[in-house]
Design a protein around this motif. Structure first.
Motif, mmCIF file in Angstrom:
data_model
loop_
_atom_site.group_PDB
_atom_site.id
_atom_site.type_symbol
_atom_site.label_atom_id
_atom_site.label_comp_id
_atom_site.label_asym_id
_atom_site.label_seq_id
_atom_site.Cartn_x
_atom_site.Cartn_y
_atom_site.Cartn_z
ATOM 1 N N PRO A 224 0.798 -1.226 0.000
ATOM 2 C CA PRO A 224 0.000 0.000 0.000
ATOM 3 C C PRO A 224 0.834 1.282 0.000
ATOM 4 O O PRO A 224 0.328 2.345 -0.364
ATOM 5 N N VAL A 225 2.110 1.197 0.430
ATOM 6 C CA VAL A 225 2.965 2.390 0.483
ATOM 7 C C VAL A 225 3.596 2.663 -0.881
ATOM 8 O O VAL A 225 3.917 3.802 -1.220
ATOM 9 N N LEU A 226 3.788 1.619 -1.699
ATOM 10 C CA LEU A 226 4.490 1.750 -2.971
ATOM 11 C C LEU A 226 3.586 2.327 -4.066
ATOM 12 O O LEU A 226 2.356 2.199 -4.011
ATOM 13 N N ASP A 227 4.205 2.944 -5.071
ATOM 14 C CA ASP A 227 3.403 3.434 -6.211
ATOM 15 C C ASP A 227 3.132 2.288 -7.177
ATOM 16 O O ASP A 227 3.776 1.226 -7.132
ATOM 17 N N SER A 228 2.181 2.500 -8.080
ATOM 18 C CA SER A 228 1.744 1.427 -8.981
ATOM 19 C C SER A 228 2.857 0.988 -9.926
ATOM 20 O O SER A 228 2.935 -0.183 -10.300
ATOM 21 N N ASN A 229 3.731 1.902 -10.293
ATOM 22 C CA ASN A 229 4.815 1.540 -11.199
ATOM 23 C C ASN A 229 5.770 0.537 -10.548
ATOM 24 O O ASN A 229 6.182 -0.449 -11.165
ATOM 25 N N ALA A 230 6.105 0.779 -9.273
ATOM 26 C CA ALA A 230 6.987 -0.143 -8.550
ATOM 27 C C ALA A 230 6.329 -1.500 -8.376
ATOM 28 O O ALA A 230 6.982 -2.553 -8.464
ATOM 29 N N LEU A 231 5.031 -1.484 -8.139
ATOM 30 C CA LEU A 231 4.323 -2.749 -7.976
ATOM 31 C C LEU A 231 4.381 -3.582 -9.259
ATOM 32 O O LEU A 231 4.628 -4.789 -9.218
ATOM 33 N N GLN A 232 4.155 -2.913 -10.391
ATOM 34 C CA GLN A 232 4.085 -3.647 -11.656
ATOM 35 C C GLN A 232 5.462 -4.083 -12.161
ATOM 36 O O GLN A 232 5.630 -5.214 -12.622
ATOM 37 N N THR A 233 6.432 -3.195 -12.038
ATOM 38 C CA THR A 233 7.727 -3.476 -12.661
ATOM 39 C C THR A 233 8.713 -4.199 -11.752
ATOM 40 O O THR A 233 9.615 -4.890 -12.242
ATOM 41 N N GLU A 234 8.557 -4.050 -10.419
ATOM 42 C CA GLU A 234 9.533 -4.646 -9.500
ATOM 43 C C GLU A 234 8.938 -5.744 -8.622
ATOM 44 O O GLU A 234 9.518 -6.829 -8.492
ATOM 45 N N VAL A 235 7.785 -5.473 -8.029
ATOM 46 C CA VAL A 235 7.208 -6.437 -7.094
ATOM 47 C C VAL A 235 6.589 -7.625 -7.845
ATOM 48 O O VAL A 235 6.746 -8.779 -7.444
ATOM 49 N N LYS A 236 5.905 -7.323 -8.927
ATOM 50 C CA LYS A 236 5.202 -8.354 -9.688
ATOM 51 C C LYS A 236 6.108 -9.527 -10.103
ATOM 52 O O LYS A 236 5.796 -10.699 -9.828
ATOM 53 N N PRO A 237 7.245 -9.271 -10.749
ATOM 54 C CA PRO A 237 8.086 -10.400 -11.166
ATOM 55 C C PRO A 237 8.584 -11.246 -9.999
ATOM 56 O O PRO A 237 8.695 -12.472 -10.120
ATOM 57 N N VAL A 238 8.891 -10.596 -8.879
ATOM 58 C CA VAL A 238 9.407 -11.341 -7.721
ATOM 59 C C VAL A 238 8.328 -12.250 -7.146
ATOM 60 O O VAL A 238 8.583 -13.416 -6.809
ATOM 61 N N LEU A 239 7.114 -11.747 -7.009
ATOM 62 C CA LEU A 239 6.043 -12.580 -6.478
ATOM 63 C C LEU A 239 5.701 -13.729 -7.427
ATOM 64 O O LEU A 239 5.384 -14.840 -6.987
ATOM 65 N N GLU A 240 5.775 -13.459 -8.739
ATOM 66 C CA GLU A 240 5.542 -14.537 -9.700
ATOM 67 C C GLU A 240 6.587 -15.639 -9.537
ATOM 68 O O GLU A 240 6.278 -16.838 -9.613
ATOM 69 N N LYS A 241 7.825 -15.236 -9.325
ATOM 70 C CA LYS A 241 8.892 -16.210 -9.136
ATOM 71 C C LYS A 241 8.694 -17.000 -7.836
ATOM 72 O O LYS A 241 8.842 -18.223 -7.800
ATOM 73 N N LEU A 242 8.326 -16.289 -6.753
ATOM 74 C CA LEU A 242 8.114 -16.967 -5.476
ATOM 75 C C LEU A 242 6.912 -17.909 -5.544
ATOM 76 O O LEU A 242 6.851 -18.905 -4.817
ATOM 77 N N ALA A 243 5.951 -17.590 -6.404
ATOM 78 C CA ALA A 243 4.785 -18.457 -6.552
ATOM 79 C C ALA A 243 5.133 -19.788 -7.202
ATOM 80 O O ALA A 243 4.317 -20.712 -7.220
ATOM 81 N N THR A 244 6.341 -19.896 -7.753
ATOM 82 C CA THR A 244 6.807 -21.174 -8.333
ATOM 83 C C THR A 244 7.925 -21.789 -7.508
ATOM 84 O O THR A 244 8.628 -22.679 -7.964
ATOM 85 N N ASP A 245 8.088 -21.306 -6.290
ATOM 86 C CA ASP A 245 9.167 -21.785 -5.419
ATOM 87 C C ASP A 245 8.978 -23.265 -5.091
ATOM 88 O O ASP A 245 7.852 -23.788 -5.098
#
Length: 619
Positions: free
Chosen positions: A565-586
């Motif tokens: 909730p603290v981050l802007d939408s750009n950071a969520l899409q470009t930085e957080v999104k790929p990491v969570l996708e990767k962790l979802a295949t851990d």
């Protein structure tokens, strides 16, 4: 099966008798909806099983009494309970407690005397807790007797107990005099006073102890003339008893007696005995005097306190036994507060403070710990100048004491001193010692420092030394206090002081410290704001997604959800999104689970992550 209603009415009492008397008991079959049905015979070879059945039956007494009705409860159930003696203390204890609530089940106050026989039997058993519970129930139902019934039924019971052959009945009688005395005639009152006098000089020490423990309570219901003529002589005799266990109980009674007497009678009637007790050869008696000192002080008044109790308190603070010194040290603040205001400071500075200074370096850690728990309170009594000159050196010595409890007790009361001497003096005098305690070997002391960090931060100017304390607080994972510190000093201070230390632990060899980094980021993100969180903290969290320890990785997922909730939408899409996708295949199931939770909980949609349904997830 019973064929008639009259036969059915016998069932409750039959069940009770069956379970209480028979070794080969009948256990109800409750399989059919929990209601008693056919009864299967089950042999109780185990004594423990038999005891449990008895106990359960006793606990159902009120239900059985309701089923029987008041008349049959009086004529059948109570006589059975009176005549049946059991050897299980737990059963007897439950019975004694139940009977205290039986008044309405026997027909109300008019028939409450029917409860006296079984309780009288219970008041004579050997086990103390059973006797005490029986006496408690007797005291309770005594209030439900009319004055006439009290003299006809209750007072004769007290007399029988008081003159019983076994000491157990006589000890029980001691607890019953005070509840019946106010409501009986003058003639009966005289008899009660005589019985109590007899018990106070009983040959058995246990009886004298019981009488001494109830002396103050009995004195409160007596007329003042009898307090002076009867109670004082008994008090003096018990306070001189050969058994110290009796003498120490007389000290307790002294408080009650002193509150009943006029001020002019205290010096002649009470003080000689109290002075004797304060110097008793037994440390247990002196300990009791020290423990009750504040109450005694209030009871005897300011003049006697100044002339008699101040010297006595000095002696107790210097007593040869550590237990006595500890008890007296624990009363220092309260004693000083209750001194006469006009000469309070002079008495403390002249008589009490020299003893306190000696106790600071006492050889016994319990004495020092007791003093440390109250000594800070003297600052509000003595004021700023005396605190700075006389008390601060003592506080500093205790902050450096080898005993962790002493250090802990001083830390826990720092706010008392701050109110008196102010921020500047506290900073100059105590901060160096506080900084040292942040590295204390005892975790309880470090925890106390951590818990007081927001308070200290609010009181002390921001210095390098205080920052050192903050660093140690971080190492101890004090994340709950970090937000308060940031709110106090601002985001810029956090960016320069706190955040670098937090992020530095991300590379710590200990995975628990690396997890601390994540916990701190969770606590700091909202207080620090979007800019600091995005530019400084987010990169570290993302990097930690590659940690070799699964616990760290799934906490990364949880942290990304927390700071989302603290981050802007750009950071969520470009930085957080790929990491969570990767962790979802851990490969670790927990990591995948928390990654899914984070995906569901962040501000971007599942569709934007190309995971539109739960079935699309790789697990």
């Amino acid at each position: 099966m019973a064929g008639a209603d009259g036969d059915d009415s016998l069932y409750p009492i039959a069940v009770l008798i069956d379970e209480l008397r028979n070794e080969d008991v009948q256990v109800p079959n409750v399989s059919g909806g929990g209601l008693p049905g056919y009864r299967s015979k089950r042999s109780c070879s185990s004594r423990e099983t038999f005891r449990c059945l008895r106990l359960n039956s006793i606990k159902k007494l009120s239900t059985i009494a309701l089923a029987l009705g008041v008349e049959r409860t009086r004529t059948e159930l109570l006589p059975f309970l009176t005549d049946t003696i059991y050897d299980e203390d737990e059963v007897l204890l439950a019975l004694a407690e139940q009977l205290g609530n039986f008044t309405m089940l026997v027909g109300g106050p008019e028939y409450v005397h029917c409860l006296l026989p079984p309780l009288e039997s219970l008041a004579t058993v050997e086990e103390t807790v059973v006797r005490d519970k029986a006496v408690e129930s007797l005291r309770k139902i005594s209030q439900e007797h009319s004055p006439v019934d009290l003299e006809v039924h209750f007072e004769p019971l007290v007399k029988r107990l008081a003159s019983g052959d076994w000491f157990t009945s006589r000890t029980s009688a001691c607890g019953l005099f005070s509840v019946c005395y106010p409501r009986v005639s003058s003639t009966v009152k005289a008899e009660i006073r005589q019985h109590f006098r007899t018990l106070c000089s009983d040959d058995t020490p246990m009886v004298r102890r019981a009488a001494a423990s109830k002396l103050g309570e009995f004195a409160k219901v007596l007329e003042l003339d009898y307090v002076k003529s009867d109670i004082i002589s008994l008090f003096t005799a018990l306070a001189s008893d050969e058994q110290d266990s009796v003498r120490l109980l007389a000290v307790e009674a002294c408080v009650s007696i002193a509150t009943l007497l006029p001020q002019e009678d205290l010096e002649s009637l009470v003080m000689p005995t109290l002075r004797q007790a304060a110097e008793d050869k037994s440390w247990r008696v002196r300990y009791m005097v020290a423990d009750k000192f504040s109450e005694l002080q209030k009871a005897v008044g300011p003049e006697i306190t100044k002339n008699d109790l101040v010297p006595a308190f000095q002696n107790l603070l210097k007593d040869c036994e550590a237990e006595v010194r500890a008890a007296a040290a624990n009363k220092v603040k309260e004693f000083c507060e209750n001194l006469p205001e006009e000469n309070r400071e002079q008495i403390i500075m002249t008589h009490i403070l020299p003893c306190v200074k000696e106790l600071v370096s006492d050889t016994n850690q319990h004495v020092k710990s007791a003093l440390a728990s109250v000594i800070m309170g003297l600052s509000t009594i003595l004021g700023k100048d005396n605190t700075i000159e006389h008390l601060l050196p003592l506080f500093l010595a205790q902050l450096k004491d080898e005993c962790p409890e002493v250090r802990l007790n001083i830390i826990s009361n720092l706010d008392c001193v701050n109110e008196v001497i102010g921020i500047r003096q506290l900073s100059q005098s105590l901060l160096p010692a506080i900084v040292e305690l942040a590295e204390d070997a005892k975790w309880r002391v470090r925890l106390a420092i951590i818990e007081y960090m927001p308070l200290l931060a609010g009181q002390l100017p921001l210095t390098k030394s205080l920052c050192r304390v903050v660093v140690y607080a971080i190492r101890e994972a004090a994340t709950c206090n970090l937000m308060k510190l940031v709110e106090k000093f601002g985001a810029e201070w956090a960016q320069n002081t706190i955040v670098p230390k937090v992020l530095g632990m991300a590379n710590d060899p200990n995975y628990l410290h690396r997890m601390t980094t994540l916990f701190c980021i969770n606590a700091l993100s909202e207080a620090c704001g979007q800019d600091i969180t995005t530019k400084q903290m987010l990169p570290v969290v993302l990097k930690m997604s590659n940690d070799q320890v699964a616990n760290v990785r799934f906490n990364v997922a949880k942290s990304l959800q927390k700071i989302g909730p603290v981050l802007d939408s750009n950071a969520l899409q470009t930085e957080v999104k790929p990491v969570l996708e990767k962790l979802a295949t851990d490969t670790d199931m927990d990591v995948k689970y928390f990654a899914q939770e984070a995906i569901s909980g962040t501000r971007f949609t599942l569709a934007s992550l190309h995971i539109s349904t739960k079935s699309d997830l790789p697990f």
